[in-house]
Design a protein around this motif. Structure first.
Motif, mmCIF file in Angstrom:
data_model
loop_
_atom_site.group_PDB
_atom_site.id
_atom_site.type_symbol
_atom_site.label_atom_id
_atom_site.label_comp_id
_atom_site.label_asym_id
_atom_site.label_seq_id
_atom_site.Cartn_x
_atom_site.Cartn_y
_atom_site.Cartn_z
ATOM 1 N N ARG A 1 -43.092 30.071 -10.250
ATOM 2 C CA ARG A 1 -41.816 30.863 -10.039
ATOM 3 C C ARG A 1 -41.402 30.878 -8.516
ATOM 4 O O ARG A 1 -40.170 30.656 -8.258
ATOM 5 C CB ARG A 1 -42.015 32.434 -10.614
ATOM 6 C CG ARG A 1 -40.853 33.227 -10.551
ATOM 7 C CD ARG A 1 -40.105 32.493 -11.570
ATOM 8 N NE ARG A 1 -40.568 32.302 -13.005
ATOM 9 C CZ ARG A 1 -40.293 31.434 -13.839
ATOM 10 N NH1 ARG A 1 -39.070 30.611 -13.704
ATOM 11 N NH2 ARG A 1 -40.702 31.134 -15.060
ATOM 12 N N ASN B 1 -33.238 28.552 -7.935
ATOM 13 C CA ASN B 1 -32.925 29.062 -9.148
ATOM 14 C C ASN B 1 -33.355 30.516 -9.224
ATOM 15 O O ASN B 1 -34.506 30.852 -9.812
ATOM 16 C CB ASN B 1 -33.531 28.008 -10.101
ATOM 17 C CG ASN B 1 -33.309 28.663 -11.730
ATOM 18 O OD1 ASN B 1 -32.305 29.304 -11.980
ATOM 19 N ND2 ASN B 1 -34.073 28.302 -12.385
ATOM 20 N N LYS B 2 -32.665 31.491 -8.598
ATOM 21 C CA LYS B 2 -33.119 32.878 -8.738
ATOM 22 C C LYS B 2 -32.691 33.682 -10.054
ATOM 23 O O LYS B 2 -31.667 33.560 -10.438
ATOM 24 C CB LYS B 2 -32.413 33.645 -7.640
ATOM 25 C CG LYS B 2 -32.503 33.116 -6.364
ATOM 26 C CD LYS B 2 -33.926 33.231 -5.757
ATOM 27 C CE LYS B 2 -34.043 32.731 -4.184
ATOM 28 N NZ LYS B 2 -33.363 33.397 -3.093
ATOM 29 N N ASN B 3 -33.756 34.478 -10.492
ATOM 30 C CA ASN B 3 -33.265 35.145 -11.699
ATOM 31 C C ASN B 3 -34.381 36.619 -11.551
ATOM 32 O O ASN B 3 -35.630 36.296 -11.860
ATOM 33 C CB ASN B 3 -33.916 34.566 -12.908
ATOM 34 C CG ASN B 3 -33.302 35.079 -14.200
ATOM 35 O OD1 ASN B 3 -33.259 36.379 -14.267
ATOM 36 N ND2 ASN B 3 -33.443 34.096 -15.297
ATOM 37 N N MET C 1 -37.224 37.027 -14.096
ATOM 38 C CA MET C 1 -38.551 36.457 -13.804
ATOM 39 C C MET C 1 -39.504 37.091 -13.153
ATOM 40 O O MET C 1 -40.759 36.454 -12.749
ATOM 41 C CB MET C 1 -38.174 35.071 -13.462
ATOM 42 C CG MET C 1 -37.334 34.167 -14.489
ATOM 43 S SD MET C 1 -38.155 33.940 -16.077
ATOM 44 C CE MET C 1 -36.907 33.006 -16.716
ATOM 45 N N TRP D 1 -37.988 35.641 -3.927
ATOM 46 C CA TRP D 1 -36.941 35.863 -4.606
ATOM 47 C C TRP D 1 -35.715 36.425 -3.697
ATOM 48 O O TRP D 1 -34.625 36.317 -3.686
ATOM 49 C CB TRP D 1 -37.056 36.994 -5.799
ATOM 50 C CG TRP D 1 -35.814 37.418 -6.784
ATOM 51 C CD1 TRP D 1 -34.909 36.592 -7.257
ATOM 52 C CD2 TRP D 1 -35.459 38.967 -6.453
ATOM 53 N NE1 TRP D 1 -33.979 37.454 -7.748
ATOM 54 C CE2 TRP D 1 -34.226 38.983 -7.629
ATOM 55 C CE3 TRP D 1 -35.945 39.995 -6.036
ATOM 56 C CZ2 TRP D 1 -33.500 40.126 -7.521
ATOM 57 C CZ3 TRP D 1 -35.380 41.230 -6.397
ATOM 58 C CH2 TRP D 1 -34.206 41.048 -7.133
ATOM 59 N N THR E 1 -30.841 37.084 -3.657
ATOM 60 C CA THR E 1 -31.450 37.424 -4.826
ATOM 61 C C THR E 1 -30.617 36.749 -5.914
ATOM 62 O O THR E 1 -30.859 36.501 -7.007
ATOM 63 C CB THR E 1 -31.605 38.566 -4.985
ATOM 64 O OG1 THR E 1 -30.543 39.200 -5.296
ATOM 65 C CG2 THR E 1 -32.439 39.292 -3.962
ATOM 66 N N ARG E 2 -29.121 36.413 -5.783
ATOM 67 C CA ARG E 2 -28.339 35.984 -6.630
ATOM 68 C C ARG E 2 -28.460 34.354 -6.640
ATOM 69 O O ARG E 2 -28.625 33.795 -6.047
ATOM 70 C CB ARG E 2 -26.768 36.366 -6.180
ATOM 71 C CG ARG E 2 -26.813 37.842 -6.223
ATOM 72 C CD ARG E 2 -26.959 38.592 -7.495
ATOM 73 N NE ARG E 2 -25.879 38.100 -8.463
ATOM 74 C CZ ARG E 2 -26.138 38.421 -9.944
ATOM 75 N NH1 ARG E 2 -27.079 39.153 -9.894
ATOM 76 N NH2 ARG E 2 -25.061 38.079 -10.702
ATOM 77 N N PRO E 3 -28.130 33.860 -8.069
ATOM 78 C CA PRO E 3 -28.135 32.348 -8.291
ATOM 79 C C PRO E 3 -27.122 31.769 -7.386
ATOM 80 O O PRO E 3 -25.825 32.377 -7.292
ATOM 81 C CB PRO E 3 -27.919 32.156 -9.877
ATOM 82 C CG PRO E 3 -28.332 33.510 -10.279
ATOM 83 C CD PRO E 3 -27.973 34.640 -9.378
#
Length: 278
Positions: free
Chosen positions: A128, A136-138, A141, A159, A189-191
Protein backbone atom coordinates in the motif's frame (compact mmCIF):
# COMPACT_ATOMS: atom_id res chain seq x y z
CA UNK A 1 43.22 -29.75 -8.02
CA UNK A 2 41.31 -30.78 -4.90
CA UNK A 3 39.02 -28.47 -3.03
CA UNK A 4 41.14 -28.85 0.08
CA UNK A 5 44.25 -27.75 -1.79
CA UNK A 6 42.50 -24.76 -3.36
CA UNK A 7 41.31 -23.62 0.08
CA UNK A 8 44.77 -24.08 1.57
CA UNK A 9 46.50 -22.19 -1.24
CA UNK A 10 44.04 -19.29 -1.10
CA UNK A 11 44.56 -19.01 2.64
CA UNK A 12 40.84 -19.27 3.41
CA UNK A 13 40.00 -19.30 7.10
CA UNK A 14 37.32 -21.85 7.90
CA UNK A 15 37.15 -21.25 11.65
CA UNK A 16 34.47 -18.59 12.26
CA UNK A 17 34.08 -19.24 15.96
CA UNK A 18 35.63 -15.90 16.93
CA UNK A 19 34.21 -13.68 14.19
CA UNK A 20 30.82 -12.78 12.76
CA UNK A 21 29.84 -15.36 10.17
CA UNK A 22 27.67 -15.19 7.05
CA UNK A 23 24.70 -16.56 8.96
CA UNK A 24 25.25 -14.15 11.84
CA UNK A 25 25.37 -11.13 9.54
CA UNK A 26 22.18 -12.09 7.69
CA UNK A 27 20.34 -13.42 10.79
CA UNK A 28 19.62 -16.53 8.77
CA UNK A 29 18.44 -18.53 11.76
CA UNK A 30 15.55 -16.10 12.25
CA UNK A 31 14.82 -15.75 8.54
CA UNK A 32 14.87 -19.49 7.77
CA UNK A 33 12.80 -20.37 10.82
CA UNK A 34 10.02 -17.91 9.93
CA UNK A 35 8.06 -20.38 7.76
CA UNK A 36 5.24 -22.07 9.70
CA UNK A 37 2.79 -23.94 7.44
CA UNK A 38 -0.63 -24.42 9.00
CA UNK A 39 -1.84 -27.20 6.72
CA UNK A 40 -0.47 -30.60 5.79
CA UNK A 41 -0.12 -29.46 2.19
CA UNK A 42 3.36 -29.80 0.68
CA UNK A 43 2.72 -26.69 -1.42
CA UNK A 44 2.08 -24.29 1.44
CA UNK A 45 5.83 -23.78 1.86
CA UNK A 46 5.95 -22.33 -1.67
CA UNK A 47 3.06 -20.00 -0.86
CA UNK A 48 4.69 -18.74 2.33
CA UNK A 49 8.16 -18.21 0.87
CA UNK A 50 6.74 -16.54 -2.24
CA UNK A 51 5.03 -13.91 -0.12
CA UNK A 52 7.81 -13.51 2.44
CA UNK A 53 10.44 -12.93 -0.25
CA UNK A 54 8.11 -10.54 -2.07
CA UNK A 55 7.79 -8.53 1.14
CA UNK A 56 11.59 -8.42 1.42
CA UNK A 57 11.88 -7.14 -2.16
CA UNK A 58 9.17 -4.57 -1.39
CA UNK A 59 11.14 -3.44 1.66
CA UNK A 60 14.12 -2.75 -0.59
CA UNK A 61 11.88 -1.14 -3.22
CA UNK A 62 10.51 1.30 -0.64
CA UNK A 63 14.03 1.98 0.65
CA UNK A 64 15.14 2.95 -2.88
CA UNK A 65 11.93 4.74 -3.83
CA UNK A 66 11.87 6.94 -0.73
CA UNK A 67 15.53 7.83 -1.20
CA UNK A 68 14.91 8.65 -4.86
CA UNK A 69 12.03 10.95 -3.91
CA UNK A 70 14.26 12.73 -1.39
CA UNK A 71 16.86 13.24 -4.13
CA UNK A 72 14.24 14.69 -6.48
CA UNK A 73 13.17 17.11 -3.75
CA UNK A 74 16.81 18.22 -3.47
CA UNK A 75 17.27 18.53 -7.26
CA UNK A 76 19.84 15.72 -7.16
CA UNK A 77 18.82 13.70 -10.19
CA UNK A 78 21.91 11.59 -10.87
CA UNK A 79 21.57 9.46 -7.70
CA UNK A 80 17.78 9.45 -8.16
CA UNK A 81 18.22 7.89 -11.59
CA UNK A 82 20.31 5.05 -10.15
CA UNK A 83 17.74 4.40 -7.43
CA UNK A 84 14.80 4.45 -9.84
CA UNK A 85 16.61 2.05 -12.15
CA UNK A 86 17.06 -0.27 -9.18
CA UNK A 87 13.34 0.01 -8.36
CA UNK A 88 12.57 -1.13 -11.90
CA UNK A 89 14.93 -4.12 -11.54
CA UNK A 90 13.28 -5.04 -8.23
CA UNK A 91 9.91 -5.01 -9.96
CA UNK A 92 11.33 -7.42 -12.54
CA UNK A 93 12.25 -9.77 -9.69
CA UNK A 94 8.71 -9.51 -8.35
CA UNK A 95 7.32 -10.30 -11.80
CA UNK A 96 9.50 -13.41 -11.97
CA UNK A 97 8.26 -14.53 -8.57
CA UNK A 98 4.73 -14.95 -9.95
CA UNK A 99 6.16 -17.48 -12.42
CA UNK A 100 7.24 -19.66 -9.51
CA UNK A 101 3.87 -19.37 -7.75
CA UNK A 102 2.06 -20.26 -10.99
CA UNK A 103 3.39 -23.82 -10.60
CA UNK A 104 0.77 -24.24 -7.86
CA UNK A 105 -2.33 -25.88 -9.30
CA UNK A 106 -5.95 -25.22 -8.25
CA UNK A 107 -6.27 -28.46 -6.22
CA UNK A 108 -2.98 -27.72 -4.45
CA UNK A 109 -4.16 -24.24 -3.46
CA UNK A 110 -7.60 -25.50 -2.45
CA UNK A 111 -5.96 -27.90 0.00
CA UNK A 112 -4.39 -25.05 1.96
CA UNK A 113 -6.77 -22.15 1.34
CA UNK A 114 -9.05 -22.82 4.36
CA UNK A 115 -6.04 -22.30 6.65
CA UNK A 116 -5.47 -18.75 5.35
CA UNK A 117 -8.69 -17.46 6.94
CA UNK A 118 -8.99 -13.78 5.90
CA UNK A 119 -5.28 -13.16 5.41
CA UNK A 120 -4.51 -11.68 2.01
CA UNK A 121 -1.85 -9.79 0.11
CA UNK A 122 -4.51 -7.07 -0.06
CA UNK A 123 -3.50 -6.33 3.55
CA UNK A 124 0.19 -5.74 2.77
CA UNK A 125 1.15 -2.41 4.33
CA UNK A 126 4.32 -2.24 2.26
CA UNK A 127 2.44 -2.74 -0.99
CA UNK A 128 0.00 0.00 0.00
CA UNK A 129 2.90 2.37 0.71
CA UNK A 130 4.27 1.62 -2.75
CA UNK A 131 0.90 2.33 -4.38
CA UNK A 132 0.57 5.59 -2.48
CA UNK A 133 4.16 6.65 -3.24
CA UNK A 134 3.43 6.07 -6.92
CA UNK A 135 0.28 8.18 -6.75
CA UNK A 136 -2.58 5.69 -6.58
CA UNK A 137 -4.23 7.29 -3.54
CA UNK A 138 -7.40 5.83 -2.03
CA UNK A 139 -8.56 6.58 1.51
CA UNK A 140 -10.50 3.29 1.65
CA UNK A 141 -7.20 1.43 1.50
CA UNK A 142 -6.33 2.69 4.99
CA UNK A 143 -9.07 0.54 6.53
CA UNK A 144 -7.30 -2.86 6.21
CA UNK A 145 -4.60 -1.51 8.56
CA UNK A 146 -6.87 0.12 11.15
CA UNK A 147 -6.36 -2.76 13.61
CA UNK A 148 -2.58 -2.13 13.68
CA UNK A 149 -1.92 1.48 14.78
CA UNK A 150 1.80 1.37 13.94
CA UNK A 151 1.10 0.11 10.41
CA UNK A 152 -1.79 2.53 9.94
CA UNK A 153 0.45 5.47 10.87
CA UNK A 154 3.03 4.40 8.29
CA UNK A 155 0.50 3.87 5.51
CA UNK A 156 -1.35 7.09 6.35
CA UNK A 157 1.92 9.06 6.17
CA UNK A 158 2.45 7.75 2.62
CA UNK A 159 -1.17 8.61 1.76
CA UNK A 160 -0.76 12.21 2.94
CA UNK A 161 2.63 12.81 1.29
CA UNK A 162 3.31 13.96 -2.29
CA UNK A 163 3.91 11.05 -4.65
CA UNK A 164 6.99 10.49 -6.78
CA UNK A 165 5.17 12.05 -9.71
CA UNK A 166 4.07 15.03 -7.62
CA UNK A 167 7.69 15.62 -6.62
CA UNK A 168 8.75 15.31 -10.26
CA UNK A 169 6.26 17.98 -11.34
CA UNK A 170 7.44 20.31 -8.58
CA UNK A 171 11.00 19.79 -9.78
CA UNK A 172 9.96 20.66 -13.33
CA UNK A 173 8.44 23.90 -12.07
CA UNK A 174 11.66 24.74 -10.22
CA UNK A 175 13.50 24.18 -13.50
CA UNK A 176 11.33 26.77 -15.23
CA UNK A 177 8.66 24.60 -16.90
CA UNK A 178 5.10 25.90 -16.89
CA UNK A 179 3.47 23.29 -14.66
CA UNK A 180 -0.05 24.36 -13.60
CA UNK A 181 -0.21 25.71 -10.05
CA UNK A 182 -3.09 23.30 -9.35
CA UNK A 183 -0.60 20.44 -9.59
CA UNK A 184 2.11 22.00 -7.44
CA UNK A 185 0.11 22.53 -4.27
CA UNK A 186 -2.96 20.39 -3.85
CA UNK A 187 -4.55 17.82 -1.56
CA UNK A 188 -1.95 15.04 -1.86
CA UNK A 189 -4.43 12.48 -0.51
CA UNK A 190 -6.50 12.77 -3.69
CA UNK A 191 -5.82 10.58 -6.74
CA UNK A 192 -3.78 12.32 -9.41
CA UNK A 193 -5.77 13.83 -12.29
CA UNK A 194 -4.20 14.29 -15.71
CA UNK A 195 -3.96 17.85 -16.98
CA UNK A 196 -3.26 19.28 -20.45
CA UNK A 197 -0.93 21.85 -18.90
CA UNK A 198 1.21 19.11 -17.35
CA UNK A 199 1.37 17.32 -20.68
CA UNK A 200 2.43 20.57 -22.36
CA UNK A 201 5.29 20.86 -19.87
CA UNK A 202 6.42 17.31 -20.58
CA UNK A 203 6.07 17.92 -24.33
CA UNK A 204 8.43 20.87 -24.01
CA UNK A 205 10.96 18.52 -22.42
CA UNK A 206 10.56 15.77 -25.01
CA UNK A 207 10.68 18.15 -27.96
CA UNK A 208 14.02 19.52 -26.81
CA UNK A 209 15.70 16.72 -24.86
CA UNK A 210 19.20 18.18 -25.20
CA UNK A 211 18.13 21.38 -23.46
CA UNK A 212 16.15 19.50 -20.79
CA UNK A 213 18.34 16.40 -20.63
CA UNK A 214 17.91 15.58 -16.94
CA UNK A 215 14.14 16.04 -17.05
CA UNK A 216 14.00 13.97 -20.24
CA UNK A 217 15.91 11.21 -18.43
CA UNK A 218 13.57 11.53 -15.47
CA UNK A 219 10.57 11.09 -17.75
CA UNK A 220 12.06 7.89 -19.17
CA UNK A 221 12.94 6.53 -15.72
CA UNK A 222 9.34 7.09 -14.64
CA UNK A 223 8.08 5.39 -17.80
CA UNK A 224 10.39 2.41 -17.19
CA UNK A 225 9.09 2.15 -13.65
CA UNK A 226 5.42 2.20 -14.63
CA UNK A 227 6.07 -0.25 -17.45
CA UNK A 228 7.55 -2.73 -14.95
CA UNK A 229 4.78 -2.02 -12.41
CA UNK A 230 2.14 -2.81 -15.03
CA UNK A 231 3.82 -6.13 -15.78
CA UNK A 232 3.83 -6.95 -12.06
CA UNK A 233 0.11 -6.24 -11.84
CA UNK A 234 -0.62 -8.23 -14.99
CA UNK A 235 1.31 -11.29 -13.81
CA UNK A 236 -0.53 -11.03 -10.50
CA UNK A 237 -3.89 -11.16 -12.29
CA UNK A 238 -2.97 -14.06 -14.54
CA UNK A 239 -1.43 -16.07 -11.70
CA UNK A 240 -4.45 -15.60 -9.46
CA UNK A 241 -6.86 -16.49 -12.28
CA UNK A 242 -4.78 -19.56 -13.12
CA UNK A 243 -4.94 -20.79 -9.52
CA UNK A 244 -8.39 -19.74 -8.22
CA UNK A 245 -10.32 -18.71 -11.32
CA UNK A 246 -12.98 -16.11 -10.57
CA UNK A 247 -13.47 -16.99 -6.89
CA UNK A 248 -13.45 -14.14 -4.35
CA UNK A 249 -10.13 -13.34 -2.71
CA UNK A 250 -9.42 -14.40 0.88
CA UNK A 251 -9.29 -10.73 1.93
CA UNK A 252 -12.85 -10.13 0.74
CA UNK A 253 -12.11 -8.51 -2.63
CA UNK A 254 -13.55 -9.74 -5.91
CA UNK A 255 -10.28 -11.48 -6.63
CA UNK A 256 -9.53 -11.38 -10.33
CA UNK A 257 -12.28 -8.82 -11.01
CA UNK A 258 -10.65 -6.39 -8.57
CA UNK A 259 -7.15 -7.01 -9.92
CA UNK A 260 -8.32 -6.41 -13.50
CA UNK A 261 -9.66 -2.99 -12.47
CA UNK A 262 -6.20 -2.15 -11.10
CA UNK A 263 -4.75 -2.80 -14.57
CA UNK A 264 -6.64 0.27 -15.77
CA UNK A 265 -4.89 2.62 -13.34
CA UNK A 266 -2.34 4.86 -15.08
CA UNK A 267 0.20 6.36 -12.70
CA UNK A 268 1.94 8.92 -14.91
CA UNK A 269 -0.70 9.64 -17.58
CA UNK A 270 0.91 12.59 -19.37
CA UNK A 271 4.10 10.61 -20.01
CA UNK A 272 2.05 8.05 -21.94
CA UNK A 273 -0.23 10.54 -23.71
CA UNK A 274 2.65 12.64 -25.02
CA UNK A 275 3.83 9.69 -27.13
CA UNK A 276 0.67 10.08 -29.20
CA UNK A 277 0.98 13.85 -29.38
CA UNK A 278 4.67 14.21 -30.22
Amino acid sequence: MSTERIVAEEGAQLDFSRDMSYGDYLHLEQVLSAQHPLSASHDEMLFIIQHQTSELWMKLLLHELQAAMACVRRDELSPAFKMLARVTRILEQLVSAWTVLSTMTPPEYSAMRPFLANSSGFQSAQYRCIEFALGNKNAAMLKPHAHRPELLARVEAAWRAPSLYDESLRLMARRGLAVPASHLERDWTRPYQADPGVEAAWLAVYRDPEHHWELYQLGEKLTDLEDAFRLWRFRHVTTVERIIGLKRGTGGTGGVSYLRKMLEVVLFPELWQLRTDL
